[in-house]
Design a protein around this motif. Structure first.
Motif, PDB file in Angstrom:
ATOM      1  N   ARG B   8     -55.412 -11.341  -7.081  1.00 53.15           N
ATOM      2  CA  ARG B   8     -55.519 -12.226  -8.234  1.00 53.15           C
ATOM      3  C   ARG B   8     -54.163 -12.361  -8.945  1.00 53.15           C
ATOM      4  N   LEU B   9     -53.457 -11.229  -9.068  1.00 56.02           N
ATOM      5  CA  LEU B   9     -52.158 -11.284  -9.726  1.00 56.02           C
ATOM      6  C   LEU B   9     -51.210 -12.179  -8.948  1.00 56.02           C
ATOM      7  N   VAL B  10     -51.204 -11.992  -7.642  1.00 56.26           N
ATOM      8  CA  VAL B  10     -50.320 -12.790  -6.799  1.00 56.26           C
ATOM      9  C   VAL B  10     -50.654 -14.270  -6.951  1.00 56.26           C
ATOM     10  N   GLU B  11     -51.952 -14.581  -6.987  1.00 56.73           N
ATOM     11  CA  GLU B  11     -52.357 -15.981  -7.175  1.00 56.73           C
ATOM     12  C   GLU B  11     -51.808 -16.565  -8.467  1.00 56.73           C
ATOM     13  N   VAL B  12     -51.965 -15.798  -9.539  1.00 58.07           N
ATOM     14  CA  VAL B  12     -51.504 -16.285 -10.847  1.00 58.07           C
ATOM     15  C   VAL B  12     -49.992 -16.436 -10.845  1.00 58.07           C
ATOM     16  N   ARG B  13     -49.300 -15.416 -10.271  1.00 56.51           N
ATOM     17  CA  ARG B  13     -47.834 -15.487 -10.212  1.00 56.51           C
ATOM     18  C   ARG B  13     -47.402 -16.716  -9.430  1.00 56.51           C
ATOM     19  N   THR B  14     -48.077 -16.958  -8.292  1.00 57.56           N
ATOM     20  CA  THR B  14     -47.717 -18.080  -7.442  1.00 57.56           C
ATOM     21  C   THR B  14     -47.876 -19.389  -8.201  1.00 57.56           C
ATOM     22  N   LYS B  15     -48.947 -19.484  -8.974  1.00 58.12           N
ATOM     23  CA  LYS B  15     -49.191 -20.701  -9.738  1.00 58.12           C
ATOM     24  C   LYS B  15     -48.082 -20.916 -10.782  1.00 58.12           C
ATOM     25  N   ILE B  16     -47.735 -19.835 -11.471  1.00 58.35           N
ATOM     26  CA  ILE B  16     -46.683 -19.927 -12.488  1.00 58.35           C
ATOM     27  C   ILE B  16     -45.365 -20.348 -11.834  1.00 58.35           C
ATOM     28  N   LEU B  17     -45.064 -19.724 -10.680  1.00 59.91           N
ATOM     29  CA  LEU B  17     -43.811 -20.044 -10.008  1.00 59.91           C
ATOM     30  C   LEU B  17     -43.815 -21.493  -9.547  1.00 59.91           C
ATOM     31  N   LYS B  18     -44.968 -21.947  -9.066  1.00 55.07           N
ATOM     32  CA  LYS B  18     -45.037 -23.345  -8.628  1.00 55.07           C
ATOM     33  C   LYS B  18     -44.830 -24.289  -9.804  1.00 55.07           C
ATOM     34  N   GLU B  19     -45.436 -23.959 -10.932  1.00 57.39           N
ATOM     35  CA  GLU B  19     -45.249 -24.794 -12.120  1.00 57.39           C
ATOM     36  C   GLU B  19     -43.768 -24.822 -12.508  1.00 57.39           C
ATOM     37  N   ASN B  20     -43.121 -23.647 -12.391  1.00 58.17           N
ATOM     38  CA  ASN B  20     -41.696 -23.597 -12.693  1.00 58.17           C
ATOM     39  C   ASN B  20     -40.913 -24.521 -11.767  1.00 58.17           C
ATOM     40  N   ASP B  21     -41.293 -24.524 -10.491  1.00 59.51           N
ATOM     41  CA  ASP B  21     -40.589 -25.367  -9.523  1.00 59.51           C
ATOM     42  C   ASP B  21     -40.731 -26.849  -9.853  1.00 59.51           C
ATOM     43  N   VAL B  22     -41.898 -27.230 -10.332  1.00 56.94           N
ATOM     44  CA  VAL B  22     -42.120 -28.636 -10.685  1.00 56.94           C
ATOM     45  C   VAL B  22     -41.182 -29.031 -11.832  1.00 56.94           C
ATOM     46  N   VAL B  23     -41.131 -28.174 -12.852  1.00 57.97           N
ATOM     47  CA  VAL B  23     -40.253 -28.461 -13.999  1.00 57.97           C
ATOM     48  C   VAL B  23     -38.784 -28.433 -13.556  1.00 57.97           C
ATOM     49  N   ALA B  24     -38.433 -27.450 -12.718  1.00 63.74           N
ATOM     50  CA  ALA B  24     -37.040 -27.310 -12.262  1.00 63.74           C
ATOM     51  C   ALA B  24     -36.606 -28.537 -11.450  1.00 63.74           C
ATOM     52  N   ARG B  25     -37.505 -29.014 -10.629  1.00 65.36           N
ATOM     53  CA  ARG B  25     -37.188 -30.206  -9.823  1.00 65.36           C
ATOM     54  C   ARG B  25     -36.911 -31.407 -10.725  1.00 65.36           C
ATOM     55  N   ALA B  26     -37.752 -31.553 -11.748  1.00 67.48           N
ATOM     56  CA  ALA B  26     -37.569 -32.670 -12.685  1.00 67.48           C
ATOM     57  C   ALA B  26     -36.249 -32.529 -13.441  1.00 67.48           C
ATOM     58  N   LEU B  27     -35.925 -31.293 -13.831  1.00 68.50           N
ATOM     59  CA  LEU B  27     -34.653 -31.054 -14.524  1.00 68.50           C
ATOM     60  C   LEU B  27     -33.478 -31.408 -13.620  1.00 68.50           C
ATOM     61  N   ARG B  28     -33.556 -30.947 -12.365  1.00 70.13           N
ATOM     62  CA  ARG B  28     -32.446 -31.199 -11.426  1.00 70.13           C
ATOM     63  C   ARG B  28     -32.225 -32.712 -11.247  1.00 70.13           C
ATOM     64  N   GLN B  29     -33.336 -33.437 -11.131  1.00 65.76           N
ATOM     65  CA  GLN B  29     -33.248 -34.887 -10.981  1.00 65.76           C
ATOM     66  C   GLN B  29     -32.610 -35.506 -12.225  1.00 65.76           C
ATOM     67  N   ARG B  30     -33.052 -35.025 -13.385  1.00 61.00           N
ATOM     68  CA  ARG B  30     -32.503 -35.533 -14.648  1.00 61.00           C
ATOM     69  C   ARG B  30     -30.996 -35.278 -14.733  1.00 61.00           C
ATOM     70  N   PHE B  31     -30.583 -34.045 -14.397  1.00 57.31           N
ATOM     71  CA  PHE B  31     -29.158 -33.708 -14.473  1.00 57.31           C
ATOM     72  C   PHE B  31     -28.344 -34.562 -13.498  1.00 57.31           C
ATOM     73  N   GLU B  32     -28.900 -34.788 -12.322  1.00 60.35           N
ATOM     74  CA  GLU B  32     -28.201 -35.610 -11.331  1.00 60.35           C
ATOM     75  C   GLU B  32     -28.071 -37.045 -11.834  1.00 60.35           C
ATOM     76  N   ASP B  33     -29.171 -37.575 -12.368  1.00 63.30           N
ATOM     77  CA  ASP B  33     -29.157 -38.950 -12.888  1.00 63.30           C
ATOM     78  C   ASP B  33     -28.150 -39.082 -14.030  1.00 63.30           C
ATOM     79  N   GLU B  34     -28.077 -38.038 -14.839  1.00 64.75           N
ATOM     80  CA  GLU B  34     -27.187 -38.089 -16.010  1.00 64.75           C
ATOM     81  C   GLU B  34     -25.743 -37.779 -15.657  1.00 64.75           C
ATOM     82  N   GLY B  35     -25.536 -37.234 -14.444  1.00 62.48           N
ATOM     83  CA  GLY B  35     -24.180 -36.886 -14.033  1.00 62.48           C
ATOM     84  C   GLY B  35     -23.642 -35.632 -14.701  1.00 62.48           C
TER      85      GLY B  35
END
Lengths: 231, 231
Positions: B8-35
């Motif tokens: 159960r812990l691993v499941e929750v951790r995995t979910k949190i990490l995945k959510e982090n990846d979604v936000v991180a991907r959006a940030l990376r795209q934003r930074f690239e777009d902004e230069g």
């Protein structure tokens, strides 16, 4: 992160922490029953835990029965290094886990006859944050900071200082070179933890080590064995 | 701990990490777009991240538009110290959280006009373990280790070295005093991460800083603004 997910994480964390407390309480009772005094060490990576522990073991081993359990993410470097002290050493490799937990200690102790020991040392993974949340059943927790880390670590990592009993400032031989300000460092400790004992040591030159061994021996009381029992 | 609880812990951790990846991907795209070129710094507490960052900002600020976001459990010491560079600085206080997460970065950026920046630096909480699991959307991740921490940190904390792009050995001015063995340190890095670039610097004396700034500038490319734009 949505609130219900936060709540769920906190619930799971709380459960894990509670389970840790149950195991830690049992360990503490076991150590007390067995008469072994257990000391844990926490610090940043590279603050000098292993060197400090090595010199502590060297100074204790002729008069007391001592052993150590050392935690690291990877490698058995610390255990190999500490093996030079010729006292019994075991290594816990935590993999990706950033701290020791009571269950890891219980499991690593296995069939070790800890009732035959006077002192058992637990060296945590190098981390000034996460070990704060995990009781290991120890009687005494040291938090170590080296002079090269600067004077403000207690202010920046207050939780770990609040879970420890003694602060040890390591690498005092480098204090002048890095222009370490003792007054500021002591003030930092006292402002997060008023009354906390602070020791200043250099495991390399030996400065402060006698005072530390004296403080430790007095906390432990006299050794149970009358004669000298080498491990 | 029983297995189903671990799961159960691993499941929750995995979910949190995945959510982090979604936000991180959006940030990376934003930074690239902004230069804006985003560089994150991870290390143990006291390895010299803030001093290194301060000296980096001082060297960049006349030619580039720079800013920094600094993470700490508690205190705004780093932000106050970095404010001396006169570049825009924001502090994230993580409380008891031992690492920065993408959502903290996104939220702390708020209305900051990052599209007007050439470089944005993210200084993580001092921790060689947990930040390894959290992508922050950065273009470049540095892992810093000071000579006073010894030569074996890459072997003992391999995961963080595997998530970073460049290893920076700091406090080279203390190398002789602590008998730092460069060959052993470089071997440690290469054995966990073959081909990883390693820089040796002293932010105090300036050693290696020009090489670092040159490496950084070439990764970033030429500044977008023709003239000198001071923050």
């Amino acid at each position: 992160m949505k609130d219900h997910k936060k709540t769920r994480l906190v619930e799971v964390r709380t459960k894990i922490l509670k389970e840790n407390d149950v195991v830690a309480r049992a360990l503490r009772q076991r150590f007390e029953d067995e008469g072994v005094y257990v000391v844990s060490l926490v610090s940043s990576p590279g603050a000098g835990k292993t060197m400090f522990l090595e010199q502590t073991l060297m100074r204790l081993r002729d008069q007391y029965r001592v052993a150590a359990l050392v935690g690291d993410l990877a490698t058995e470097n610390d255990a190999q290094r500490l093996a030079r002290t010729e006292v019994p050493i075991r290594q816990i490799c935590t993999g990706t886990v950033c701290h020791l937990e009571a269950e890891m200690v219980r499991s690593a102790l296995g069939e070790w006859a800890t009732q035959e020991l006077d002192f058992l040392f637990l060296e945590n993974v190098g981390n000034l944050v996460c070990p704060a949340s995990y009781d290991l059943g120890e009687a005494l927790r040291l938090v170590l900071c080296s002079v090269t880390e600067g004077e403000d670590k207690p202010l920046k990592y207050p939780t770990i200082f609040n879970t420890a009993d003694i602060a040890v400032i390591t690498k005092m031989d480098l204090a002048d070179v890095v222009e370490f300000d003792r007054a500021v460092a002591h003030h930092s400790v006292q402002s997060v933890r008023p009354g906390m004992p602070v020791l200043e040591v250099s495991a390399k030159t030996g400065t402060g080590m006698d005072a530390w061994i004296a403080a430790l021996s007095s906390r432990r009381g006299t050794p149970r064995a009358c004669g000298v029992v080498k491990s």
